[in-house]
Write an enzyme that holds these catalytic residues in place. Structure first.
Site, PDB file in Angstrom:
ATOM      1  N   ASN A   9       0.904  -1.290  -0.085  1.00 50.96           N
ATOM      2  CA  ASN A   9      -0.126   0.048  -0.007  1.00 50.96           C
ATOM      3  C   ASN A   9       0.807   1.219   0.118  1.00 50.96           C
ATOM      4  OD1 ASN A   9      -1.772   2.219   0.502  1.00 50.96           O
ATOM      5  ND2 ASN A   9      -2.444   1.458   2.698  1.00 50.96           N
ATOM      6  N   LYS A  11       0.061   4.268  -0.572  1.00 47.92           N
ATOM      7  CA  LYS A  11      -0.608   5.429   0.174  1.00 47.92           C
ATOM      8  C   LYS A  11      -0.029   6.676  -0.808  1.00 47.92           C
ATOM      9  CE  LYS A  11       0.002   3.208   4.754  1.00 47.92           C
ATOM     10  NZ  LYS A  11      -0.008   3.511   6.021  1.00 47.92           N
ATOM     11  N   HIS A  96      -9.710   1.169   4.912  1.00 45.88           N
ATOM     12  CA  HIS A  96      -8.489   1.449   5.672  1.00 45.88           C
ATOM     13  C   HIS A  96      -8.438   2.490   6.918  1.00 45.88           C
ATOM     14  CE1 HIS A  96      -4.176   2.607   6.120  1.00 45.88           C
ATOM     15  NE2 HIS A  96      -4.110   1.444   5.324  1.00 45.88           N
TER      16      HIS A  96
END
Ligand code: PGA
Length: 401
Positions: A9, A11, A96
């Site tokens: 991930n 981000k 998330h």
């Protein structure tokens, strides 16, 4: 154990050019393999670059970090599940902790997003996790299972059986403080039992990943914990070589003994370099032994080979033995210089491929989180508060076409 899933991930990191360079470097260290799955979740604007960089690697999957729950409409700045699917995504992260705690996403919204994902043919990776306050209040299981039920409440049990779940304690995300393998296992077991109830017995197909401060040092131990079937990694997935070394990890003692796995997981340069190092060590031992024997300091050693006195001559008994030792020292010395020279060339021609999992001794101190600094500190730091009790304001209705 099922083959593990390694999800990165990113981000809000890696612009398109960085993302392309990252994938190139990662692919150089990670050949095709059947025994594990890799999924990247790049930021939306870098998604196309990653699709392009992975065009020859259909074995590696892609997902988006977020979707809106509507399929289309006047939602400036948002992306829908059909848009993500059309761009090449197969997965989507839903719920998330940063969506819940930074952007105030409610449990109701996570449910709607899961439904939207399934409608469009995306596989949701449902993220659940408790805050530190909730853990300290003994509410971990209650919170995590409530989040899970809310997320899956909008789809049928057959559809839920195709989802993935990631347990990510909020207090572990981006903090450098991971759950222990035992803690992770306990929550995973509770999630598994709940899935069993929700799916009326058919829960085994749903992989449950752990996320929260996973790094090279702790990945193998976490992966070896019962019920942990993969890892969702943020900060430590941002560096291509580090991420490759995590992805090459494997749990279980068998992989330590697998020579085939060793060959698969190491580049030729890395293996050649290791071979040279071993030769260099053997040569150094020969050199030092020959010098000690020559200097007469190897008397003890000589005696242990049957010599009567402490001089090296007593071992071999003749002047020829002295000559042999001199020659051995010269050859070993020359070989030492030659090997050191080759080693220098080999290591400058390419960095060794990341080591396989269990080459790292258990108990290796975890590497510091690799998240890049931002103006406000780590990009991962999430305030440890619960999601707002009041639902987020209703989104405006889509404009009529
Ligand atoms: P982290 O993030 O690995 O940086 O803790 C994990 C995640 O947020 O998915």
């Amino acid at each position: 154990m099922k083959s593990p899933i390694f999800a990165a991930n990113w981000k809000m990191n890696h612009a398109p050019a960085d993302a392309t360079a990252f994938i190139r470097s990662f692919l150089a260290n990670f050949g095709k393999r059947q025994d594990r799955s890799v999924i990247f979740f790049p930021p939306a604007l870098s998604f196309g670059a990653v699709v392009g960089a992975l065009k020859d690697r259909p074995d590696i999957q892609l997902g988006v970090q977020n979707i809106h729950w509507e399929d289309k409409g006047a939602f400036t700045g948002e992306n829908s599940a059909p848009i993500a699917r059309g761009a090449g995504a197969k997965y989507v992260l839903v719920g998330h902790s940063e969506r819940r705690h930074v952007f105030g996403e409610t449990e109701e919204q996570t449910g709607k997003k899961v439904a939207a994902a399934v409608r469009a043919g995306l596989t949701p990776m449902v993220c659940v996790g408790e805050t530190l306050a909730q853990r300290e209040a003994g509410e971990t299981e209650q919170v995590v299972l409530r989040q899970l039920r809310a997320a899956l409440s909008t789809i049928s049990s057959a559809q839920a059986a195709d989802c993935l779940v990631a347990y990510e304690p909020v207090w572990a995300i981006g903090t450098g403080r991971n759950a222990t393998p035992a803690d992770a296992s306990a929550v995973h077991a509770a999630i598994r039992a709940e899935l069993h109830r929700i799916l009326e017995g058919g829960s085994l197909a749903v992989p449950i990943l752990y996320g929260g401060s996973v790094n090279r040092g702790n990945a193998a131990d976490l992966l070896a914990a019962p019920e942990v079937e993969g890892l969702l990694v943020g900060g430590a997935s941002l560096d291509a070589e580090g991420w490759a070394s995590i992805v090459l990890k494997r749990s279980g003692w068998l992989s330590r003994l697998s020579f085939k796995a060793y060959l698969r997981n190491h580049s030729r340069t890395a293996m050649f370099t290791r071979f040279l190092v071993i030769l260099l060590i053997i040569d150094s031992i020969v050199l030092v032994t020959a010098i000690l024997l020559q200097a007469g300091k190897g008397g003890g050693l000589a005696a242990s080979f049957g010599g009567a006195s402490s001089s090296s001559d007593s071992l071999f008994g003749t002047r020829q033995a002295g000559n042999l030792l001199t020659k051995t020292s010269w050859w070993a010395g020359g070989l030492f210089i030659f090997l050191a020279f080759i080693l220098q060339i080999a290591s400058s021609r390419g960095r060794a491929a990341p080591t396989s999992v269990l080459d790292q001794a258990v108990g290796t101190p975890p590497a510091a989180p690799t998240a890049p600094a931002t103006g406000t500190g780590s990009q991962n730091v999430v305030p440890l508060q619960t999601a707002p009790a009041t639902p987020a304001p209703a989104a405006p209705a889509p404009a009529k076409p």
